[in-house]
Design a protein around this motif. Structure first.
Motif, short mmCIF file in Angstrom:
data_model
loop_
_atom_site.label_atom_id
_atom_site.label_comp_id
_atom_site.label_asym_id
_atom_site.label_seq_id
_atom_site.Cartn_x
_atom_site.Cartn_y
_atom_site.Cartn_z
N UNK A 1 73.70 106.81 85.55
CA UNK A 1 74.64 106.80 86.68
C UNK A 1 74.06 107.53 87.88
N UNK A 2 73.44 108.68 87.63
CA UNK A 2 72.81 109.43 88.73
C UNK A 2 71.67 108.62 89.34
N UNK A 3 70.85 108.02 88.48
CA UNK A 3 69.74 107.21 88.98
C UNK A 3 70.24 106.04 89.81
N UNK A 4 71.23 105.31 89.29
CA UNK A 4 71.72 104.13 90.00
C UNK A 4 72.43 104.50 91.29
N UNK A 5 73.13 105.62 91.29
CA UNK A 5 73.77 106.08 92.53
C UNK A 5 72.72 106.36 93.60
N UNK A 6 71.60 106.94 93.17
CA UNK A 6 70.50 107.16 94.11
C UNK A 6 69.94 105.84 94.62
N UNK A 7 69.73 104.89 93.71
CA UNK A 7 69.18 103.59 94.10
C UNK A 7 70.10 102.88 95.09
N UNK A 8 71.41 102.87 94.81
CA UNK A 8 72.36 102.23 95.71
C UNK A 8 72.36 102.90 97.08
N UNK A 9 72.14 104.19 97.10
CA UNK A 9 72.19 104.94 98.35
C UNK A 9 70.94 104.76 99.21
N UNK A 10 69.82 104.43 98.59
CA UNK A 10 68.58 104.28 99.37
C UNK A 10 68.13 102.83 99.46
N UNK A 11 69.05 101.90 99.16
CA UNK A 11 68.68 100.49 99.21
C UNK A 11 69.54 99.74 100.21
N UNK B 1 71.01 96.00 100.47
CA UNK B 1 71.15 94.87 99.57
C UNK B 1 70.65 95.27 98.20
N UNK B 2 69.71 94.50 97.68
CA UNK B 2 69.12 94.82 96.38
C UNK B 2 67.66 95.21 96.54
N UNK B 3 67.31 95.75 97.71
CA UNK B 3 65.94 96.18 97.97
C UNK B 3 65.96 97.59 98.54
N UNK B 4 64.93 98.35 98.22
CA UNK B 4 64.82 99.71 98.75
C UNK B 4 64.55 99.64 100.25
N UNK B 5 65.03 100.64 100.96
CA UNK B 5 64.85 100.65 102.41
C UNK B 5 64.08 101.91 102.83
N UNK B 6 63.23 101.76 103.83
CA UNK B 6 62.54 102.92 104.36
C UNK B 6 61.37 103.38 103.52
N UNK B 7 60.55 104.22 104.09
CA UNK B 7 59.34 104.69 103.42
C UNK B 7 59.62 105.71 102.33
N UNK B 8 60.77 106.33 102.37
CA UNK B 8 61.04 107.40 101.41
C UNK B 8 61.84 106.93 100.19
N UNK B 9 62.25 105.66 100.14
CA UNK B 9 63.08 105.18 99.03
C UNK B 9 62.35 105.33 97.70
N UNK B 10 61.08 104.91 97.67
CA UNK B 10 60.32 105.01 96.43
C UNK B 10 60.15 106.44 95.98
N UNK B 11 59.98 107.35 96.94
CA UNK B 11 59.83 108.76 96.60
C UNK B 11 61.11 109.30 95.98
N UNK B 12 62.26 108.94 96.58
CA UNK B 12 63.55 109.42 96.07
C UNK B 12 63.81 108.92 94.66
N UNK B 13 63.59 107.64 94.42
CA UNK B 13 63.86 107.05 93.11
C UNK B 13 62.88 107.59 92.07
N UNK B 14 61.60 107.62 92.42
CA UNK B 14 60.60 108.15 91.50
C UNK B 14 60.85 109.60 91.16
N UNK B 15 61.29 110.38 92.15
CA UNK B 15 61.56 111.80 91.92
C UNK B 15 62.75 112.00 90.98
N UNK B 16 63.79 111.18 91.12
CA UNK B 16 64.95 111.29 90.24
C UNK B 16 64.55 110.95 88.81
N UNK B 17 63.75 109.92 88.64
CA UNK B 17 63.31 109.53 87.29
C UNK B 17 62.48 110.66 86.67
#
Length: 226
Positions: free
Chosen positions: A128-138, A140-156
């Motif tokens: 739930x925490x991971x998906x909430x992060x994904x929804x917040x930095x995406x 549609x169904x794609x990550x947005x911005x240069x920092x999205x991958x960093x945020x998601x990878x960091x949470x994992x």
């Protein structure tokens, strides 16, 4: 087909690197360590988001794909193809690891350290925490911005760091399915198939609760269907 190939390749890389780190840590006498395994999972997801995010959205996880569809950010007609591609990529990765390390007993399968119910609840919360992060930095169904991958990878990496010793911190049904099938450790597989899906779906109303109206209806922050 390009989206499906991207999902298969991205999921292959995730399972190969992540569970491969677990296997290599075991056969090398612990040279990678728990922290190294957690960082490996975070880094490979980060890398795959930047590699395939603009092609398929780099879901790499059936629970993420289903949650995007429930949030109306992703077309339901594309869900079966995405899930099939993710399963294919994960099985291919575990097959390669089994060929490379035929003597390894688990191939990096996720197994509860304590009670199955404990890991079940933990996996729901983690996902739930991971998906909430994904929804917040995406968008549609794609990550947005240069920092999205960093945020998601960091949470994992963070969640794997603190919860991995108890539940394995799977948060991804196919990451657990493939090594379980190839190693024959199916006894607790239900935990890792059901809990991540429940956790990802739980994140959708949570996102609606903290963001503006329409956030999970395809209109928030310029959200679009891929």
């Amino acid at each position: 087909m390009k989206k499906l190939l991207a999902e298969a390749l991205g999921t292959f890389a995730l399972v190969f690197a992540g569970t491969g780190a677990i296997v290599i840590n075991e056969v090398s006498g612990g040279t990678i360590g728990h922290a190294g395994i957690a960082i490996t999972f975070g880094l490979i997801v980060l890398a795959m988001i930047y590699t395939f995010g603009d092609v398929s959205g780099a879901h790499l996880n059936p629970a993420v794909t289903l949650a995007f569809a429930v949030a109306r950010r992703f077309s339901w007609r594309e869900v079966p193809g995405y899930v099939a591609a993710q399963i294919t990529g994960a099985l291919a990765a575990s097959s390669v690891l089994k060929a490379l390390f035929p003597g390894n007993a688990t191939l990096g399968a996720t197994l509860p350290a304590g009670a199955a119910s404990q890991s079940f609840i933990l996996e729901i919360v983690l996902t739930a925490i991971l998906m909430l992060t994904i929804l917040s930095v995406s968008t549609g169904a794609r990550e947005k911005g240069l920092t999205a991958g960093i945020a998601i990878g960091a949470v994992i990496a963070l969640e794997a760091m603190f919860a991995g010793p108890i539940s394995g911190a799977s948060m991804n049904p196919v990451r657990s399915l493939a090594p379980a099938l190839l190693s024959g450790h199916l006894e607790h597989l239900w935990v890792y198939l059901l809990a991540p899906v429940m956790g990802a779906l739980l994140a959708v109303p949570l996102c609606v609760g903290v963001r503006e109206a329409g956030c999970c209806g395809g209109a928030c922050s310029g959200a679009r269907q891929p």
